[in-house]
Design a protein around this motif. Structure first.
Motif, short mmCIF file in Angstrom:
data_model
loop_
_atom_site.label_atom_id
_atom_site.label_comp_id
_atom_site.label_asym_id
_atom_site.label_seq_id
_atom_site.Cartn_x
_atom_site.Cartn_y
_atom_site.Cartn_z
N ASP A 390 0.81 -1.21 0.00
CA ASP A 390 0.00 0.00 0.00
C ASP A 390 0.85 1.27 0.00
O ASP A 390 0.35 2.35 0.32
N VAL A 391 2.12 1.12 -0.34
CA VAL A 391 3.04 2.26 -0.33
C VAL A 391 3.46 2.57 -1.76
O VAL A 391 3.90 1.69 -2.50
N SER A 392 3.31 3.84 -2.15
CA SER A 392 3.79 4.27 -3.47
C SER A 392 5.16 4.91 -3.32
O SER A 392 5.44 5.59 -2.32
N PHE A 462 2.42 7.18 2.11
CA PHE A 462 1.52 6.29 2.84
C PHE A 462 0.17 6.97 3.04
O PHE A 462 0.00 8.16 2.78
N LEU A 463 -0.76 6.19 3.55
CA LEU A 463 -2.05 6.71 4.03
C LEU A 463 -2.72 7.58 2.98
O LEU A 463 -3.05 8.75 3.21
N ASP A 464 -2.91 7.00 1.79
CA ASP A 464 -3.56 7.71 0.69
C ASP A 464 -2.83 9.01 0.36
O ASP A 464 -3.44 10.07 0.15
N ASP A 465 -1.51 8.91 0.32
CA ASP A 465 -0.64 10.04 -0.04
C ASP A 465 -0.73 11.21 0.93
O ASP A 465 -0.44 12.36 0.58
N ALA A 507 3.66 15.44 6.58
CA ALA A 507 2.36 14.86 6.89
C ALA A 507 1.28 15.89 6.58
O ALA A 507 1.32 17.00 7.12
N ASN A 508 0.36 15.53 5.69
CA ASN A 508 -0.77 16.41 5.39
C ASN A 508 -1.84 16.20 6.45
O ASN A 508 -2.66 15.29 6.36
#
Length: 734
Positions: A390-392, A462-465, A507-508
């Motif tokens: 799940d990591v781009s 991670f985490l949906d970008d 981190a967004n």
């Protein structure tokens, strides 16, 4: 050669002729900047894979970050080898100042643009007329500005910014992102110039300018796209200006031209950028040195007073060309290569002015300095995207190299020094020149510098970008060889290599707010001693390693945004001690930056911020200076600019900017200090149509109160603030 003799070199006739032919062959087409009445989301015109907003330009490969609300800054910029990134998605603090800001403020040089940045102080180079910058309390020399992400090709000393679309300022150590700078400065930050390139909207713009006291100029800007899908683009700029400045008896001539070509295909992009940058200056008011016996610094003289000796001049000329090719092998792999070269010629008769007494008594030495440099530079690599679970990932790998040869010669005046007073008369003649070092007619090879590096970095999302972690390392090697000007023999040879790591996390937190942190190290070429006023002119000190820690937060609320950053940077300190330029101890700068930008209320734009410093010298050989404040670093800098569209006069805008800088020490003993200072700038512009042609009239007055002040103590010498200076311009878009 006599002190009054001077030879003007021919400028780039072929380049300027090309610009003129392009203008003559282009049919008039109306072209306007994005209007203020448009909403931000209505301004962007998207053509995959390139984003254009207003007059934003195309950088090959990455979508160009769009112009932000208000038009003064962009929503992102180049993050070195990582490519163009949005502000919220990078673990660095940066600002990209736009062509619109450059035009509206009638900026001439990079220094005029970065006057908007609360993290930057500007000054002159030692004894000369070139711009020098201090970012986060550390020097960035004119040699170390990059052009479209490539070091070694940008003009040095005085860059005419009318040739460029954006001026990007990156705060903090960027050795991993950009590689090693040619001159070894830039530990506190870097500056990148983005060339102007053709937009989808045809451009034919003619601007006439006037600046106090009698400086008149003309600037032609022409851009067209060709081909069935407008895949080919050409942009040409040509500028000439000449006349007296607002400083008494100072005259400047500018000859500048730029020609850019680009091709944007389905999977291949090509850019070729070339330029000529020439500045000829007579009787420039340069920086001023201080006698080590001074007990205090005299007040600055009248703002327009030229305390430099008559008969000085400087001719500065740079010619460059660079190209970049990028190819998408598939949707996940992009390869690129960039090549460039620059040839620089400088010569001048300089006066090393020194304050000897608290009553303003001065003495003057003299020098004739000639320097010719040739720099070749290259960079290549690949950007690879892939997923693991799940990591781009975005993997960046590549290599870079830069090769510089510097030919130099100089002659210094003999004793005794000429005398004068900073408040009164200055000498009209110099002491005669002594025996030259090197051949003044054909400068001798002084040093060669080779810089090379290999880099690799991975950005994992991670985490949906919403969480991005970048880790990378750059293996850097620098070799400097110095030769005797007397017989050409090798006098020194240094080779150092170092691994420079970088770790960053973003981190967004929300769609509007992100937090970030980074740690980076950088290997740098050793600082170079001034060419006059010291016992070791032109000597290059040993290479060194710097370190930076930074945490911060950024916000983008659609029409306005800002950032807050805490940082600590360490590097070996270098300064003049007992007449010799030496490296001694460590300079440790801590700081807090706050910055705002955008259009929080329709018709009102803001740009500025505050930087607070806690800077110290540590580990010095001289225990008496231990813990003192480094030279030229104030406790704080505050800048705020405001623009307001007049509701009762359509097309009219007024603006104001306040710049305030705290006091600065001028020596490591902290016994000499220049006071804090404040400058007020005011301006207005009016946009209308005359017979269907868009016309813009601009007027700006810098230092409205004509305040006289020492602007900078950077390097242990003083740069005086410019006097009241009025500027007018009229732009017609055909």
């Amino acid at each position: 050669m006599s002190f009054s003799a001077k030879c003007r070199r021919p400028f780039g006739l072929a380049l300027l002729a090309s610009a003129s032919l392009l203008a003559l062959s282009s049919a008039p087409v109306s072209a306007q900047e994005t209007t203020k009445s448009q909403k931000p989301d209505e301004q962007a015109v998207k053509l995959a894979p390139i984003t254009i907003e207003g007059q934003a330009q195309n950088e090959a490969g990455d979508p160009t970050p769009s112009v932000y609300a208000g038009g003064q800054v962009a929503s992102g910029g180049r993050a070195g080898v990582l490519g163009n990134k949005d502000v919220l998605d990078t673990a660095i603090n940066s600002s990209a100042y736009t062509e619109k800001l450059i035009k509206d403020q009638q900026a001439d040089t990079i220094a005029d643009v970065v006057d908007n940045d609360p993290g930057v102080i500007t000054s002159y180079s030692y004894g000369g007329s070139g711009d020098r910058y201090m970012i986060r309390g550390f020097v960035l020399d004119g040699d170390d500005v990059s052009l479209d992400g490539l070091y070694g090709t940008a003009p040095r000393q005085l860059v005419d910014v009318s040739m460029y679309d954006r001026v990007e300022v990156t705060k903090g150590a960027s050795g991993f992102l950009n590689g090693m700078s040619p001159g070894g400065s830039g530990i506190g930050g870097s500056i990148n110039l983005v060339p102007k390139r053709a937009t989808d909207t045809p451009i034919t713009s003619l601007t006439t300018t006037y600046g106090m006291d009698s400086e008149v100029g003309t600037h032609l800007d022409v851009g067209r796209r060709f081909g069935k899908d407008k895949q080919f683009g050409i942009r040409a700029n040509l500028k000439y200006a000449n006349g007296n400045t607002a400083i008494d008896d100072e005259q400047r001539e500018t000859v500048a031209g730029a020609l850019s070509f680009d091709y944007r295909g389905d999977d291949t992009r090509i850019t070729i950028d070339s330029g000529h940058n020439e500045k000829n200056i007579d009787h420039s008011r340069t920086s001023i040195t201080l006698n080590s016996a001074l007990t205090s610094i005299p007040d600055a003289p009248s703002a327009s007073h030229n305390f430099n000796a008559d008969g000085t001049w400087a001719d500065l000329q740079d010619d460059f060309i660079q190209g970049r090719v990028e190819h998408d092998f598939n949707e996940n792999v992009m390869g690129y290569i960039a090549l460039g070269t620059r040839h620089m010629e400088e010569s001048g008769i300089y006066s090393t002015s020194r304050i000897d007494g608290t009553d303003g008594t001065m003495s003057y030495s003299s020098s004739y300095i000639v320097r010719n440099d040739t720099t070749n530079t290259a960079m290549g690599g690949a950007r690879i995207k892939f997923d693991t679970l799940d990591v781009s990932h975005e993997l960046n790998v590549g290599a870079s190299g830069m090769w510089n040869k510097s030919h130099q010669a100089w002659a210094f005046g003999t004793a005794p020094r000429a005398t004068g007073n900073i408040y009164g008369e200055t000498p009209s003649s110099f002491p005669p020149l002594g025996t030259p070092s090197g051949n003044l007619g054909d400068p001798t090879l002084r040093n060669t510098t080779t810089v090379s590096s290999l880099f690799i970095a991975d950005t994992a999302s991670f985490l949906d970008d919403r969480l991005h972690i970048t880790a990378g390392i750059r293996h850097q090697t620098v070799q400097t060889t110095t030769f005797s000007l007397a017989d050409g023999s090798q006098s020194a040879n240094q080779k150092v290599d170092e691994d420079s790591p970088m770790v960053g996390i973003v981190a967004n937190v929300t769609e509007q707010v992100s937090v970030y942190a980074n740690y980076t190290e950088a290997l740098s070429v050793g600082q170079t001693a001034p060419f006059s006023g010291v016992s070791n002119p032109g000597e290059q000190l040993d290479p060194y390693v710097s370190k930076q820690y930074e945490v911060g937060t950024k916000a983008d609320f659609g029409t306005f945004g800002g950032s807050i950053a805490l940082f600590q940077i360490e590097e070996p300190s270098a300064f003049v001690r007992n007449g010799t330029y030496v490296a001694d101890g460590t300079q440790r700068n801590r700081g807090l930056e706050f910055q705002v930008f955008g259009e929080p209320v329709t018709g009102t734009r803001i740009l500025g911020g505050v930087t607070l410093y806690d800077a110290k010298l540590t580990d010095l050989n001289n225990a008496a200076d231990e813990g003192n404040t480094p030279i030229g670093v104030p406790d704080y800098i505050a800048k705020l600019g405001v623009e307001y569209d007049l509701p009762f006069v359509k097309g009219a805008t007024i603006n104001a900017r306040v710049v305030h800088t705290g006091s600065q020490y001028a020596n490591t003993a902290n016994s000499l200090e220049i006071p804090s200072w404040t400058r007020l700038d005011l301006g207005a512009r009016y946009e209308t149509d005359i017979r269907t042609y868009p016309v813009t009239l601009r007027a700006n007055v810098e230092n409205v109160t004509n305040n006289d002040y020492w602007a900078s103590a950077n390097g242990g010498y003083l740069t005086m603030g410019a006097p009241l200076t009025a500027k007018l311009s009229l732009t017609v878009d055909f």
